[in-house]
Motif scaffolding. Structure first.
Motif, PDB file in Angstrom:
ATOM      1  N   ASN A 109      44.744  24.260 -61.253  1.00  0.00           N
ATOM      2  CA  ASN A 109      45.847  23.314 -61.368  1.00  0.00           C
ATOM      3  C   ASN A 109      45.364  21.870 -61.165  1.00  0.00           C
ATOM      4  N   ARG A 110      46.288  20.928 -61.256  1.00  0.00           N
ATOM      5  CA  ARG A 110      45.919  19.509 -61.176  1.00  0.00           C
ATOM      6  C   ARG A 110      45.350  19.142 -59.799  1.00  0.00           C
ATOM      7  N   LEU A 111      45.916  19.713 -58.748  1.00  0.00           N
ATOM      8  CA  LEU A 111      45.412  19.426 -57.403  1.00  0.00           C
ATOM      9  C   LEU A 111      43.988  19.930 -57.254  1.00  0.00           C
ATOM     10  N   GLU A 112      43.731  21.150 -57.714  1.00  0.00           N
ATOM     11  CA  GLU A 112      42.374  21.702 -57.645  1.00  0.00           C
ATOM     12  C   GLU A 112      41.418  20.892 -58.516  1.00  0.00           C
ATOM     13  N   GLY A 113      41.895  20.431 -59.686  1.00  0.00           N
ATOM     14  CA  GLY A 113      41.079  19.570 -60.537  1.00  0.00           C
ATOM     15  C   GLY A 113      40.723  18.277 -59.834  1.00  0.00           C
ATOM     16  N   ALA A 114      41.708  17.689 -59.137  1.00  0.00           N
ATOM     17  CA  ALA A 114      41.455  16.448 -58.393  1.00  0.00           C
ATOM     18  C   ALA A 114      40.443  16.676 -57.272  1.00  0.00           C
ATOM     19  N   LEU A 115      40.530  17.836 -56.608  1.00  0.00           N
ATOM     20  CA  LEU A 115      39.566  18.154 -55.543  1.00  0.00           C
ATOM     21  C   LEU A 115      38.152  18.302 -56.112  1.00  0.00           C
ATOM     22  N   LEU A 116      38.039  18.906 -57.295  1.00  0.00           N
ATOM     23  CA  LEU A 116      36.728  19.020 -57.942  1.00  0.00           C
ATOM     24  C   LEU A 116      36.154  17.638 -58.242  1.00  0.00           C
ATOM     25  N   LEU A 117      37.007  16.725 -58.729  1.00  0.00           N
ATOM     26  CA  LEU A 117      36.558  15.364 -59.013  1.00  0.00           C
ATOM     27  C   LEU A 117      36.118  14.655 -57.734  1.00  0.00           C
ATOM     28  N   CYS A 118      36.819  14.893 -56.628  1.00  0.00           N
ATOM     29  CA  CYS A 118      36.442  14.292 -55.348  1.00  0.00           C
ATOM     30  C   CYS A 118      35.078  14.808 -54.881  1.00  0.00           C
ATOM     31  N   VAL A 119      34.844  16.104 -55.071  1.00  0.00           N
ATOM     32  CA  VAL A 119      33.539  16.678 -54.718  1.00  0.00           C
ATOM     33  C   VAL A 119      32.432  16.009 -55.542  1.00  0.00           C
ATOM     34  N   TYR A 120      32.688  15.845 -56.842  1.00  0.00           N
ATOM     35  CA  TYR A 120      31.670  15.217 -57.689  1.00  0.00           C
ATOM     36  C   TYR A 120      31.423  13.772 -57.262  1.00  0.00           C
ATOM     37  N   ALA A 121      32.507  13.033 -56.959  1.00  0.00           N
ATOM     38  CA  ALA A 121      32.360  11.644 -56.527  1.00  0.00           C
ATOM     39  C   ALA A 121      31.576  11.570 -55.217  1.00  0.00           C
ATOM     40  N   GLY A 122      31.876  12.487 -54.285  1.00  0.00           N
ATOM     41  CA  GLY A 122      31.166  12.496 -53.015  1.00  0.00           C
ATOM     42  C   GLY A 122      29.692  12.836 -53.172  1.00  0.00           C
ATOM     43  N   TYR A 123      29.409  13.824 -53.998  1.00  0.00           N
ATOM     44  CA  TYR A 123      28.017  14.232 -54.230  1.00  0.00           C
ATOM     45  C   TYR A 123      27.222  13.116 -54.901  1.00  0.00           C
ATOM     46  N   THR A 124      27.793  12.523 -55.944  1.00  0.00           N
ATOM     47  CA  THR A 124      27.099  11.448 -56.650  1.00  0.00           C
ATOM     48  C   THR A 124      26.942  10.225 -55.746  1.00  0.00           C
ATOM     49  N   GLY A 125      27.977   9.958 -54.951  1.00  0.00           N
ATOM     50  CA  GLY A 125      27.883   8.850 -54.017  1.00  0.00           C
ATOM     51  C   GLY A 125      26.773   9.061 -53.000  1.00  0.00           C
ATOM     52  N   TYR A 126      26.619  10.291 -52.527  1.00  0.00           N
ATOM     53  CA  TYR A 126      25.548  10.605 -51.579  1.00  0.00           C
ATOM     54  C   TYR A 126      24.181  10.407 -52.212  1.00  0.00           C
ATOM     55  N   LEU A 127      24.034  10.833 -53.480  1.00  0.00           N
ATOM     56  CA  LEU A 127      22.769  10.631 -54.179  1.00  0.00           C
ATOM     57  C   LEU A 127      22.464   9.137 -54.299  1.00  0.00           C
ATOM     58  N   ALA A 128      23.487   8.342 -54.611  1.00  0.00           N
ATOM     59  CA  ALA A 128      23.296   6.894 -54.725  1.00  0.00           C
ATOM     60  C   ALA A 128      22.902   6.304 -53.366  1.00  0.00           C
ATOM     61  N   TYR A 129      23.501   6.824 -52.292  1.00  0.00           N
ATOM     62  CA  TYR A 129      23.175   6.354 -50.950  1.00  0.00           C
ATOM     63  C   TYR A 129      21.711   6.641 -50.601  1.00  0.00           C
ATOM     64  N   THR A 130      21.228   7.813 -51.001  1.00  0.00           N
ATOM     65  CA  THR A 130      19.824   8.147 -50.715  1.00  0.00           C
ATOM     66  C   THR A 130      18.868   7.192 -51.438  1.00  0.00           C
ATOM     67  N   ILE A 131      19.283   6.731 -52.621  1.00  0.00           N
ATOM     68  CA  ILE A 131      18.452   5.766 -53.357  1.00  0.00           C
ATOM     69  C   ILE A 131      18.453   4.424 -52.659  1.00  0.00           C
ATOM     70  N   ILE A 132      19.649   3.955 -52.256  1.00  0.00           N
ATOM     71  CA  ILE A 132      19.766   2.645 -51.607  1.00  0.00           C
ATOM     72  C   ILE A 132      19.098   2.687 -50.233  1.00  0.00           C
ATOM     73  N   GLY A 133      19.319   3.816 -49.526  1.00  0.00           N
ATOM     74  CA  GLY A 133      18.732   3.947 -48.187  1.00  0.00           C
ATOM     75  C   GLY A 133      17.216   3.980 -48.214  1.00  0.00           C
ATOM     76  N   ALA A 134      16.650   4.519 -49.333  1.00  0.00           N
ATOM     77  CA  ALA A 134      15.196   4.561 -49.444  1.00  0.00           C
ATOM     78  C   ALA A 134      14.620   3.177 -49.659  1.00  0.00           C
TER      79      ALA A 134
END
Length: 324
Positions: free
Chosen positions: A299-324
């Protein structure tokens, strides 16, 4: 550096276009030779959308860039489930009617667990590659069996509509089949060169580039086909594209890459990237199967949660680049 970015953009654009033409040509050719609709869909459309990942990862492995090869495969799976299915479900909730897809979901979960087991020793050997490819060919045989006997399945009508929309004469189908394949290889070479050059210039690992830029780019065929399927109310086709691509990426893409050149695997791939991929696959399994008599549905709520997971994961990857 500017040349490398231009190579990535041009390579991705040509890769997506050539993959689309390759799949259209291959599926039209198979249809002309009398292959059953469900079989064409499962083998050619379902797996064919992962042709970009296969070619890119094979070239990356052959050129000594294991991080890019593995990151592309696992990153594409993460992108397909979290970004593509999440976006599609927000646009229109996805209902699962196909019995074939309900059988494929536990297989995808099992294949994901196999991939994690192989990562435990920090490398993917040629023996691991043979195991992955062996499972892939067994799965191909099972798909042929399902395609031959699965007449009347909800997925078959979706694929039938897709094939009719892309019908073409045999001569045109053969031309696009070979032109698409040729351009796939050419564009992949350009993309891999650009991605490696960017990684070297920025001082980041090719794994990160593979998990982000390359993974998103090679997943564009799945995004385009899934959105088109939802617009036509072909929910099973949208989900089938993602499941088929996940199986192909985990087994064939990684298997071919490790078979060409055994891959040394950074421990972070297991406890970060594989864990995210496995968690998303489990979530997809639960939502797609449907528990306690509930029909499989995202459903739409579950779809939104999937998008949040992707945003969090990609954001973490970006943080590891900046932190390095």
């Amino acid at each position: 550096m500017l040349m490398a970015f231009a190579a990535v953009i041009a390579g991705l654009a040509l890769l997506v276009w050539s993959a689309d033409k390759f799949v259209d040509g291959a599926s039209a050719t198979a249809t002309h030779f009398g292959m059953p609709t469900l079989l064409v869909g499962m083998l050619i459309i379902g797996f064919g959308t992962s042709a970009p990942e296969m070619v890119v990862s094979a070239l990356a492995a052959s050129q000594g860039n294991p991080g890019l090869a593995l990151g592309n495969a696992y990153g594409s799976n993460i992108t397909n489930i979290a970004l593509i299915l999440g976006l599609v479900a927000v646009i229109s909730p996805i209902s699962v009617h196909s019995q074939v897809l309900r059988k494929e979901l536990p297989i995808l979960m099992g294949v994901t667990l196999l991939a994690g087991y192989q990562l435990l020793n920090g490398q993917l050997s040629r023996m691991d590659a043979w195991v992955l490819l062996g499972v892939f060919f067994l799965l191909m045989g099972w798909s042929i069996f399902q395609g031959m006997r699965g007449r009347g399945d909800a997925l078959e009508s979706d694929y039938d509509a897709e094939l009719k929309a892309n019908a073409m004469p045999l001569k045109s189908a053969l031309i696009w089949l070979f032109v698409g394949l040729l351009l796939l290889v050419l564009s992949s070479r350009v993309l891999v060169w650009g991605a490696v050059s960017i990684a070297q210039s920025l001082g980041v690992s090719d794994l990160i580039i593979g998990l982000t830029i390359v993974a998103i780019g090679t997943s564009l065929p799945e995004l385009a086909s899934s959105i088109a399927a939802i617009r036509k109310n072909e929910h099973d086709l949208a989900l089938g594209n993602v499941i088929g691509s996940g199986l192909f990426n985990t087994l064939a893409v990684v298997g071919i890459a490790a078979g060409i050149m055994p891959l040394s695997v950074d421990p972070v791939v297991l406890y970060r990237d594989w864990m995210v991929m496995a968690g998303l696959t489990l979530a997809l399994f639960i939502m797609g199967i449907g528990l306690r008599g509930r029909q499989g549905r995202i459903n739409r709520l579950e779809g939104a949660l999937l998008l949040c997971v992707y945003a969090g994961y990609t954001g973490y990857l970006a943080y590891t680049i900046i932190g390095a």
